[in-house]
Write a protein that holds these residues in place. Structure first.
Motif, mmCIF file in Angstrom:
data_model
loop_
_atom_site.group_PDB
_atom_site.id
_atom_site.type_symbol
_atom_site.label_atom_id
_atom_site.label_comp_id
_atom_site.label_asym_id
_atom_site.label_seq_id
_atom_site.Cartn_x
_atom_site.Cartn_y
_atom_site.Cartn_z
ATOM 1 N N ARG A 1 0.818 -1.213 0.000
ATOM 2 C CA ARG A 1 0.000 0.000 0.000
ATOM 3 C C ARG A 1 0.856 1.269 0.000
ATOM 4 O O ARG A 1 0.575 2.206 -0.747
ATOM 5 N N LEU A 2 1.902 1.307 0.808
ATOM 6 C CA LEU A 2 2.734 2.504 0.872
ATOM 7 C C LEU A 2 3.453 2.742 -0.447
ATOM 8 O O LEU A 2 3.460 3.871 -0.970
ATOM 9 N N ALA A 3 4.053 1.696 -0.993
ATOM 10 C CA ALA A 3 4.780 1.846 -2.266
ATOM 11 C C ALA A 3 3.824 2.245 -3.386
ATOM 12 O O ALA A 3 4.143 3.119 -4.210
ATOM 13 N N LEU A 4 2.637 1.629 -3.416
ATOM 14 C CA LEU A 4 1.667 1.955 -4.450
ATOM 15 C C LEU A 4 1.147 3.380 -4.285
ATOM 16 O O LEU A 4 0.958 4.105 -5.274
ATOM 17 N N PHE A 5 0.949 3.800 -3.039
ATOM 18 C CA PHE A 5 0.493 5.170 -2.777
ATOM 19 C C PHE A 5 1.522 6.180 -3.293
ATOM 20 O O PHE A 5 1.167 7.149 -3.974
ATOM 21 N N LEU A 6 2.795 5.965 -2.968
ATOM 22 C CA LEU A 6 3.839 6.899 -3.396
ATOM 23 C C LEU A 6 3.972 6.921 -4.917
ATOM 24 O O LEU A 6 4.158 7.982 -5.527
ATOM 25 N N LEU A 7 3.859 5.732 -5.539
ATOM 26 C CA LEU A 7 3.972 5.660 -6.997
ATOM 27 C C LEU A 7 2.818 6.394 -7.682
ATOM 28 O O LEU A 7 3.026 7.202 -8.589
ATOM 29 N N LEU A 8 1.592 6.118 -7.218
ATOM 30 C CA LEU A 8 0.426 6.766 -7.821
ATOM 31 C C LEU A 8 0.427 8.267 -7.554
ATOM 32 O O LEU A 8 0.028 9.055 -8.416
ATOM 33 N N LEU A 9 0.872 8.672 -6.371
ATOM 34 C CA LEU A 9 0.936 10.100 -6.058
ATOM 35 C C LEU A 9 1.922 10.812 -6.976
ATOM 36 O O LEU A 9 1.626 11.899 -7.502
ATOM 37 N N ALA A 10 3.089 10.210 -7.182
ATOM 38 C CA ALA A 10 4.084 10.821 -8.063
ATOM 39 C C ALA A 10 3.554 10.926 -9.494
ATOM 40 O O ALA A 10 3.711 11.965 -10.152
ATOM 41 N N MET A 11 2.908 9.873 -9.980
ATOM 42 C CA MET A 11 2.370 9.889 -11.337
ATOM 43 C C MET A 11 1.221 10.895 -11.455
ATOM 44 O O MET A 11 1.095 11.595 -12.468
ATOM 45 N N HIS A 12 0.398 10.978 -10.406
ATOM 46 C CA HIS A 12 -0.726 11.914 -10.430
ATOM 47 C C HIS A 12 -0.233 13.357 -10.464
ATOM 48 O O HIS A 12 -0.730 14.182 -11.254
ATOM 49 N N LEU A 13 0.750 13.679 -9.635
ATOM 50 C CA LEU A 13 1.304 15.037 -9.630
ATOM 51 C C LEU A 13 1.978 15.364 -10.962
ATOM 52 O O LEU A 13 1.864 16.491 -11.468
ATOM 53 N N ALA A 14 2.668 14.378 -11.533
ATOM 54 C CA ALA A 14 3.307 14.600 -12.832
ATOM 55 C C ALA A 14 2.261 14.810 -13.930
ATOM 56 O O ALA A 14 2.437 15.662 -14.811
ATOM 57 N N THR A 15 1.170 14.057 -13.862
ATOM 58 C CA THR A 15 0.089 14.217 -14.842
ATOM 59 C C THR A 15 -0.550 15.594 -14.736
ATOM 60 O O THR A 15 -0.772 16.283 -15.741
ATOM 61 N N LEU A 16 -0.850 16.012 -13.500
ATOM 62 C CA LEU A 16 -1.431 17.339 -13.297
ATOM 63 C C LEU A 16 -0.481 18.430 -13.781
ATOM 64 O O LEU A 16 -0.895 19.379 -14.460
ATOM 65 N N SER A 17 0.800 18.288 -13.447
ATOM 66 C CA SER A 17 1.777 19.302 -13.847
ATOM 67 C C SER A 17 1.914 19.377 -15.358
ATOM 68 O O SER A 17 1.953 20.465 -15.941
ATOM 69 N N GLY A 18 1.987 18.215 -16.016
ATOM 70 C CA GLY A 18 2.146 18.194 -17.464
ATOM 71 C C GLY A 18 0.973 18.813 -18.190
ATOM 72 O O GLY A 18 1.142 19.623 -19.110
ATOM 73 N N ASN A 19 -0.241 18.452 -17.784
ATOM 74 C CA ASN A 19 -1.422 19.007 -18.456
ATOM 75 C C ASN A 19 -1.619 20.484 -18.138
ATOM 76 O O ASN A 19 -2.027 21.259 -19.012
ATOM 77 N N LEU A 20 -1.339 20.883 -16.895
ATOM 78 C CA LEU A 20 -1.432 22.306 -16.556
ATOM 79 C C LEU A 20 -0.404 23.123 -17.324
ATOM 80 O O LEU A 20 -0.679 24.247 -17.750
ATOM 81 N N LEU A 21 0.795 22.548 -17.507
ATOM 82 C CA LEU A 21 1.830 23.251 -18.264
ATOM 83 C C LEU A 21 1.397 23.461 -19.711
ATOM 84 O O LEU A 21 1.638 24.529 -20.298
#
Length: 326
Positions: free
Chosen positions: A29-49
């Motif tokens: 759960r912890l590893a999956l949470f960190l992985l999904l959080l990193a991908m989610h933030l990167a997705t938000l940043s990329g589309n906002l950019l």
């Protein structure tokens, strides 16, 4: 009274469903949470950019307007699913799953399908834009006007919304009985169909018809556009011109292949072929990985987007900001 509460149609109404998520893997759960959080933030940043970069372009060509709408859809698409999944992964153990109300499940599924459907129609509109640009370049400015782009964008959103309402109504009209546990991390169509105690294939026909309409109609328009583009490219005698025209379609074709490949595999098949855990894994990819890839694909292949992103990032450099403040 007991018979009334245990009837298939009423069993899920008082308490809704349980989203299993990944609760059977507590050690991940912890590893999956960190992985999904990193991908989610990167997705938000990329589309906002991309949104900021397109907004910074003084005279925006139609393709950039469509790309702006695509990034907006991807932002909402991930926000419908991922924050809830992250909250479930971060929360204490909830036993077999996380509860979600009947209405909440219907709303989440309807929004998810509406955004996915809007993207299907938008990809068809983008294919038409490429068709006019390559097959009728002299008439492009007169045909693909800002007014047409606005009407196509509105039609894409309304089309996705209308079809999603029909699909949601078809799914939640089915009787649910037995276990309320959804082997999934959000209210997806396949997970809900797995719980529905339908007796015949006929019960699923309205749903399958809606899915085929949502996928097949835009795909037919896309294939027609690219058929005409391929014929036009064969008539070009200049290899450089042919290569340049083909490169303008590469990013759109890549995104179309990813979107329709996942959607067709997931939703255009009978209930007997469903595998809950396999579908959950694939859903993890198309709700987290593909939205992350789209900004990368377009920013790497589109020179105007690349130049706009460089201008935006250049304004945010600390040295330039300090120089402007002095």
């Amino acid at each position: 009274m007991g018979r009334h509460m245990d009837s298939p149609r009423n069993a899920t109404i008082p308490c809704g469903f349980l989203l299993q998520g990944f609760s059977e893997f507590p050690y991940l759960r912890l590893a999956l949470f960190l992985l999904l959080l990193a991908m989610h933030l990167a997705t938000l940043s990329g589309n906002l950019l991309i949104l900021v970069a397109v907004a910074s372009v003084p005279r925006r060509p139609p393709m950039l307007l469509f790309l702006c709408q695509l990034s907006s859809i991807e932002l909402c698409y991930t926000l419908v699913v991922v924050p809830r999944s992250l909250a479930d992964l971060a929360s204490p153990s909830l036993g077999r799953g996380s509860p979600i109300s009947f209405l909440g499940c219907a709303v989440q599924m309807q929004m998810f399908v509406a955004l996915g459907g809007a993207e299907c129609f938008l990809l068809a509109a983008m294919a038409y834009d490429r068709y006019v640009a390559i097959c009728h370049p002299l008439r492009y400015a007169a045909v693909v006007t800002p007014g047409l782009c606005a009407r196509l964008a509105l039609a894409c959103c309304l089309g996705g919304l209308l079809v999603s309402v029909g699909i949601t109504a078809a799914v939640f009209h089915l009787p649910f009985c037995g276990s309320r546990l959804l082997v999934h991390f959000f209210c997806d169509i396949t997970a809900l169909l797995h719980l529905a105690c339908t007796r015949s294939y006929v019960d699923e026909l309205p749903l399958l018809g809606s899915c085929v309409l949502l996928l097949l109609l835009p795909l037919t328009l896309i294939l027609s556009s690219y058929g005409a583009i391929a014929a036009a490219l064969r008539r070009l005698h200049s290899p450089d011109g042919r290569r340049k025209a083909a490169s303008t379609c590469a990013s759109h074709l890549t995104v179309t292949f990813l979107h329709y490949g996942c959607a067709t595999f997931m939703y255009v098949r009978p209930k007997a072929s469903y595998s809950p855990r396999r579908d959950r894994t694939l859903a993890l990819v198309y709700t987290n990985v593909t939205p992350l890839l789209y900004p990368l694909i377009y920013s790497l292949r589109n020179r105007e987007i690349t130049a706009a992103i460089r201008r935006v990032l250049g304004r945010w450099r600390p040295g330039q900001l300090q120089g402007q403040s002095v």
